[in-house]
Design a protein around this motif. Structure first.
Motif: not given
Length: 442
Positions: A55-57, A84-90, A112-120, A141-150
């Motif tokens: 939720f930072f972005k 497009k992933n605008h986050y700075s993390w995968i 899908r796994i989308v790299a930082p700033l990648e357009e898929a 679109i449901y996006v989660s970090t590598r932690l996968g908690l939320l």
């Protein structure tokens, strides 16, 4: 507002259940109590970190669905999605598109796994099996970090409605047939045309040898000398596609009704007819005559045909061939090729309509296109295991044989026919038209 887009992942609940079990275990072994609280605090900090990253972005993910202008009925249509992933993390992305209800895909999702700033670029296929309007809902679109908690939900592209037209993708497959099939080879035998297929060109002065039957008496009176009409060989022929919308066309095959197969074939055939410089017309019938288009070769004819084919609607009533015969006799005076898409399962079914078909064939060239029952063919080819299987195969062979008798019966009265499996309908009908045109018998 933020909490409306917050979703808890399964991994979160697994950890939570694990901690409940550990706290129960701490009642038995109190020495573990402090360590379990420490682990729980670490878990809570991971949840906060996960929440902050998501939720930072405000717009961490952007996506767009790129639909075609229209869907092609009976074909695989590609739906494109750019993300497009605008986050700075995968980012782990789960895409759930709200597909039109007609497809009944209730568990559709793409991960899908989308790299930082990648357009898929994501694509999937949809195959409509009926004409009409298809409404897409939201793109979730449901996006989660590598932690996968939320996970955080993003929603894009609300309600988009697309029409499903007769198979224009299928139509384009046969473009080259208009130029490559049935070219008369050198040394081929010419076929004599029956009748006088000419059209008016101009009025000219009479010279010795001109046919006196072409004298134009009005022009002769004005000029005070003999004037005759000059004709040229007629190039463009009238081709009418007649589609039976009755009960016999309701039978399904591979998700489509026989009526929809006939509609798709009519669109492909219309395209070839216009490419061959002939005039194409259309009408449909069941209890009454509908969707009429007069045979023309003008530039907008293809669009008119497509729009009428798109609008075809029916309750699959019993078809009235007497109305078809009366309508054709009243409205189509010039000799034309009538391509009738219908279906006859039995010889008795043909005999009920044969007087009307023979009536049409007196003034026009009639080509009856009907369907081979591929399920019967499959049943005949199967190995019989018991007496019941043998009975079923005998009955299937009877109906299969009657289809061939129908072809012979039509041929007896000078009516051409095409018996074809539904999946080969377009190709076989186009080949029959090109063969008739090459032989010059229209």
């Amino acid at each position: 507002m933020l909490f409306k887009s917050l979703y808890i992942q399964l991994r979160f609940y697994k950890f939570l259940i694990s901690f409940v079990g550990l706290f129960i275990l701490a009642f038995i072994f109190p020495v573990l109590y402090f360590w379990i609280w420490g682990a729980f605090g670490l878990f809570a900090s991971f949840v906060l970190v996960d929440y902050s990253l998501l939720f930072f972005k405000k717009n961490g993910i952007t996506a767009q669905r790129k639909n075609p202008e229209k869907l092609s009925n009976g074909d695989s249509n590609t739906i494109h999605i750019t993300l497009k992933n605008h986050y700075s993390w995968i980012a782990n992305v789960q895409l759930i598109d709200e597909i039109p209800f007609q497809f009944q895909l209730r568990d559709f999702e793409i991960n899908r796994i989308v790299a930082p700033l990648e357009e898929a670029a994501i694509a999937y296929q949809l195959r409509p099996t009926e004409r009409g309007e298809y409404t897409f809902g939201n793109l979730n679109i449901y996006v989660s970090t590598r932690l996968g908690l939320l996970s955080k939900r993003y929603r894009f592209d609300g309600n988009q409605t697309l029409p499903a037209y007769p198979s224009f993708i299928h139509m384009k497959k046969y473009d080259m047939l208009a130029f490559s099939k049935y070219k008369l080879p050198y040394g081929s035998k010419k076929t004599r045309k029956i009748g006088n297929t000419t059209e008016f060109e101009q009025i000219k002065e009479y010279v010795s040898g001109d046919d006196i039957r072409t004298i134009n008496w009005k022009a002769t009176a004005k000029k005070s000398q003999l004037m005759v009409n000059q004709y040229q060989d007629e190039i463009a022929q009238n081709i009418y596609l007649i589609i039976d919308k009755g009960r016999v066309m309701k039978m399904p095959f591979d998700g489509l009704s026989l009526l929809d197969y006939a509609i798709n074939a009519s669109l492909a055939l219309s395209h070839i007819i216009l490419k061959k410089k002939d005039k194409v017309g259309l009408l449909t019938f069941s209890k009454k005559i509908e969707n009429r288009i007069v045979a023309e070769s003008k530039s907008i004819q293809m669009q008119l045909v497509m729009e009428q084919l798109y609008r075809i609607d029916t309750d699959y009533h019993e078809s009235d061939y007497s109305k078809l015969y009366a309508d054709v006799k009243r409205n189509i005076s010039r000799r034309s090729l009538l391509i009738l898409f219908t279906n006859f399962e039995t010889l008795d079914g043909l005999h009920r309509q044969l007087p009307y078909l023979r009536g049409l064939a007196k003034n026009h060239l009639v080509l009856v296109v009907f369907f081979e029952n591929t399920e019967l063919t499959t049943l005949i080819q199967q190995k019989a295991h018991n007496i019941q299987d043998i009975y079923d195969q005998v009955i299937a062979e009877k109906f299969h044989y009657e289809k061939r008798l129908i072809v012979n019966e039509l041929r007896k009265y000078g009516i051409y026919s095409v018996l074809t499996p539904p999946e080969q309908l377009s190709m076989d009908t186009i080949n029959a038209y090109l063969d008739i045109k090459a032989r010059g018998i229209i």
